[in-house]
Design an enzyme around this catalytic site. Structure first.
Site, PDB file in Angstrom:
ATOM      1  N   GLY A   1       0.761  -1.309   0.109  1.00  0.00           N
ATOM      2  CA  GLY A   1      -0.058   0.031   0.060  1.00  0.00           C
ATOM      3  C   GLY A   1       0.715   1.388  -0.145  1.00  0.00           C
ATOM      4  N   CYS A   2       0.208   2.386  -0.359  1.00  0.00           N
ATOM      5  CA  CYS A   2       1.158   3.686  -0.585  1.00  0.00           C
ATOM      6  C   CYS A   2       1.504   3.944   0.954  1.00  0.00           C
ATOM      7  CB  CYS A   2       0.102   4.623  -1.090  1.00  0.00           C
ATOM      8  SG  CYS A   2      -1.294   4.866  -0.256  1.00  0.00           S
ATOM      9  N   PHE A   3       0.662   3.959   1.992  1.00  0.00           N
ATOM     10  CA  PHE A   3       1.184   4.477   3.359  1.00  0.00           C
ATOM     11  C   PHE A   3       2.202   3.472   3.972  1.00  0.00           C
ATOM     12  CE2 PHE A   3      -2.740   7.312   3.873  1.00  0.00           C
ATOM     13  CZ  PHE A   3      -1.994   8.273   4.156  1.00  0.00           C
TER      14      PHE A   3
END
Length: 346
Positions: A149-151
């Protein structure tokens, strides 16, 4: 030249995959699959692709697709890849999933955080977590890769060297994350409506974000112990970009300069990690449109805290760019292939 298919062809992640693969020497987009828009040309949905892209989106037939392409990128919402990837078992096709379906190691954990049944356990056991700078050797030998995921990408890249070298107390980690609205995808919602996001900052999913167990699980692997982290996300009024400010209590006497050197050594062979000098801090503008992750370090002697700031473009290093970086590793291509471009500025 290897043929790539993108499933979920009308999302922002798919648009970035198409843009970046266009610059790739060894990949070409040969199929774009869309359940809702099949039969239409991709340029009808994304007019900015005129001149360089002329493909009609197609309906999905997994068996036919498997015989016509070499790599499949799943740019789909949660719940789709976990149904499709098992149907490709035993096939030659490489699968890179940009959704969250294969990121968590067991079905119960996925069901708890995503609210639906997980992928078959045998697929989860085979999937490699595609954080390129941390698990490169596993990715090289994988047929199924789960793109982070991006985070988690920004958080894990920021924290991993400190966790590995036991610089911070593993039970003191706080991650303050901020992202632009493209992270929510293209489907409209009240939260991402212009009137709601403009001139506004909104925290969301406090204590419930699906990226929490992902961050904790892979930090725990690095630490060799179970880690719980405080993680809060905020939606900010910009299109793309993601920045995490991370705090951890120091366990030893060490200077900012010493930790910077440690990070520079840790990421020395990783071209997309830029560890900044002592007087510099990351900004989302400085990574915009690129596959870079910029990281800064600051030791707060007054509070005995380490402050780490990491910035990425959520659609590139946080999604499509990292997926292509993983494809490069899986095929023994140069890691920067298709991705060696400067950020867009200003």
């Amino acid at each position: 030249m290897k043929r790539a298919a993108i499933i979920g062809g009308t999302g922002y992640g798919a648009a970035e995959l198409i843009r970046l693969i266009h610059l790739h020497k060894y990949l070409e987009v040969s199929k774009i699959i869309s359940h809702s828009q099949y039969g239409e040309n991709i340029t009808t949905h994304y007019p900015h692709m005129h001149t360089y892209m002329d493909l009609k989106m197609e309906a999905l037939d997994v068996r036919v697709l498997a015989n016509e392409v070499d790599i499949i990128f799943f740019a789909t919402p949660a719940g789709i890849a976990k149904e499709l990837i098992p149907q490709l078992e035993g096939n030659h096709v490489q699968c890179i999933d940009l959704s969250g379906d294969l990121r968590l190691p067991n079905r119960d954990l996925y069901q708890k955080w995503y609210g639906q049944l997980g992928a078959p356990q045998e697929i989860l056991d085979k999937a490699v977590y595609g954080l390129t700078e941390v698990f490169p050797n596993q990715i090289k030998d994988a047929k199924v890769v789960s793109n982070p995921g991006c985070f988690p990408t920004a958080s894990l890249l920021g924290l991993t060297p400190s966790i590995k070298e036991k610089i911070i107390d593993t039970q003191s980690i706080i991650i303050d994350g901020k992202t632009g609205v493209s992270g929510a995808g293209g489907s409209p919602s009240k939260m991402t409506h212009f009137s709601e996001t403009n001139e506004n900052i909104q925290p969301y999913k406090i204590g419930k974000h699906q990226h929490i167990p992902e961050i904790e699980h892979y930090l725990s692997i690095t630490a060799g112990e179970s880690i719980n982290a405080t993680f809060t996300t905020h939606l900010i009024p910009m299109t793309r970009g993601l920045l995490c400010t991370i705090y951890g209590r120091l366990t030893k006497n060490i200077t900012t300069k010493e930790i910077i050197h440690l990070y520079q050594d840790f990421y020395a062979n990783h071209p997309f990690i830029r560890v900044l000098e002592e007087d510099q801090t990351p900004t989302t503008k400085n990574v915009y449109g690129s596959n870079f992750c910029d990281i800064s370090i600051h030791v707060d002697e007054r509070t005995n805290q380490l402050v780490i700031v990491s910035a990425i473009d959520n659609l590139v290093k946080g999604a499509a760019g990292q997926a292509i970086q993983n494809a490069n590793l899986m095929n023994d291509w140069k890691e920067e292939e298709g991705l060696a471009q400067l950020p867009i500025y200003p």
